[in-house]
Enzyme design. Sequence first.
Site, short mmCIF file in Angstrom:
data_model
loop_
_atom_site.label_atom_id
_atom_site.label_comp_id
_atom_site.label_asym_id
_atom_site.label_seq_id
_atom_site.Cartn_x
_atom_site.Cartn_y
_atom_site.Cartn_z
N ASP A 1 -2.11 -1.61 -4.01
CA ASP A 1 -2.55 -0.47 -4.81
C ASP A 1 -1.42 -0.06 -5.77
OD1 ASP A 1 -0.74 0.79 -3.10
OD2 ASP A 1 -2.23 2.05 -2.12
N LEU B 1 0.85 -1.20 0.00
CA LEU B 1 0.00 0.00 0.00
C LEU B 1 0.88 1.24 0.00
CD1 LEU B 1 -2.49 -0.47 2.98
CD2 LEU B 1 -3.10 -0.46 0.57
N HIS B 2 0.65 2.15 -0.92
CA HIS B 2 1.37 3.43 -0.81
C HIS B 2 0.67 4.59 -1.49
CE1 HIS B 2 2.68 2.38 -4.86
NE2 HIS B 2 2.94 3.66 -5.02
N ARG B 3 -0.45 4.34 -2.20
CA ARG B 3 -1.13 5.43 -2.91
C ARG B 3 -1.60 6.48 -1.92
NH1 ARG B 3 0.42 5.56 -7.60
NH2 ARG B 3 0.75 3.46 -8.28
#
Length: 366
Positions: A276, A199-201
């Site tokens: 993501d 996850l990093h968006r």
Amino acid sequence: MHILHVVGARPNFMKVAPVLRVLQQRDGVRQTLLHTGQHYDANMSDIFFQQLGIPAPDVFLGVGSGSHAQQTAQVMMQFEKAVLADRPDWVLVYGDVNSTVAAALVCAKLRIKIAHVEAGLRSYDREMPEELNRLVVDQLADLLLTPSIDGDANLEREGIPANRIHCVGNVMIDTLVRLLPQAKLPDVPLQESFALVTLHRPSNVDEPESLKKILSTLQGLSDRCQMVFPVHPRTRTRMADIGFTKPADERFLLLEPLGYLECLALQKHATAIVTDSGGIQEESTYLGVPCLTLRENTERPITIHEGSNQLIGTDMDKLKVEFDKILCGSGKRGRCPALWEGRASERIADILTGVQTQKSGLRRAA
Ligand code: UD1
């Protein structure tokens, strides 16, 4: 012919590696590798150079973090000096990160030719900084190298002349195909069946409520399947901001960002992937591992139409339902799209070295 490659962030490294390797074998090609330094932590940058066998950058700009404007402007100012010092015939830019758009803008104004590797991808979501980068870079590029045929159609709709567009396939899959035999699981307590989470968006991690909702859903799912979660630096900071501490339970296993070979092995052996990331949607499609993407849209629709990817958006009930289906063995497997077979960089090299002899044709088109 002198070709300068610009990279800056983690997802660029697996794309540049095969192009550098193939062009190295071609006569009459001199290459320069420039790293902007957008990603600078060892586990976001150096380890990829080692594992992918990328030579040390010839030029390192050391730009680092900042707001989008600061980061882009810093790359532009420093890149302009670097590119003028040894004016290349072609500048190759990769993907959709801030370093990509910054270098493309500089080259367009200096009338240095730009080839965009991974052109034509569109999420049609202008809330995403990467979508803005893609739109601008594709308008400026002289040569647009797409990973799949849907990219060609997007570009033609935007009025890009067809003679500048070439569907070459997916360079990231070139790297995957070459290195899959060397993929190695990280030395962490893995259970028989596990899900890989990334996850990093900004849309998922920058908003505290949405980050809390995702993390509590994943923690709930870890009762049924171990979650293995290498945490991106952006996400690590946001998790600290909301007071999320590392669970003691190994069923929810938080890790530092992983190397390429470790991440690849985890993808290959995972029962499910929850992500993501853009690149992981593609890699999981190649590997045929069911992938649940926590986004409302994707610039890589072929991974849905043909591959193993599925959009979940922000609906955590849907995530639970689809995750259960995977655990019951009815997850999506899909098939591998055309030209995702490991030879995209060969096609890029053919075009670049062939294009050189037809320079005037390209200029007319441009
Ligand atoms: C960038 C790309 C994104 C890509 C992602 C993969 C843009 C607009 N975004 O997002 O397309 O999918 O990389 O990782 O270019 N940080 C560190 N160490 C590092 C790098 C970053 O601590 O080595 C921190 C920065 O201080 C910053 C945050 O992580 O606060 C985000 O970094 P940034 O480069 O701005 O964007 P990413 O979210 O990584």
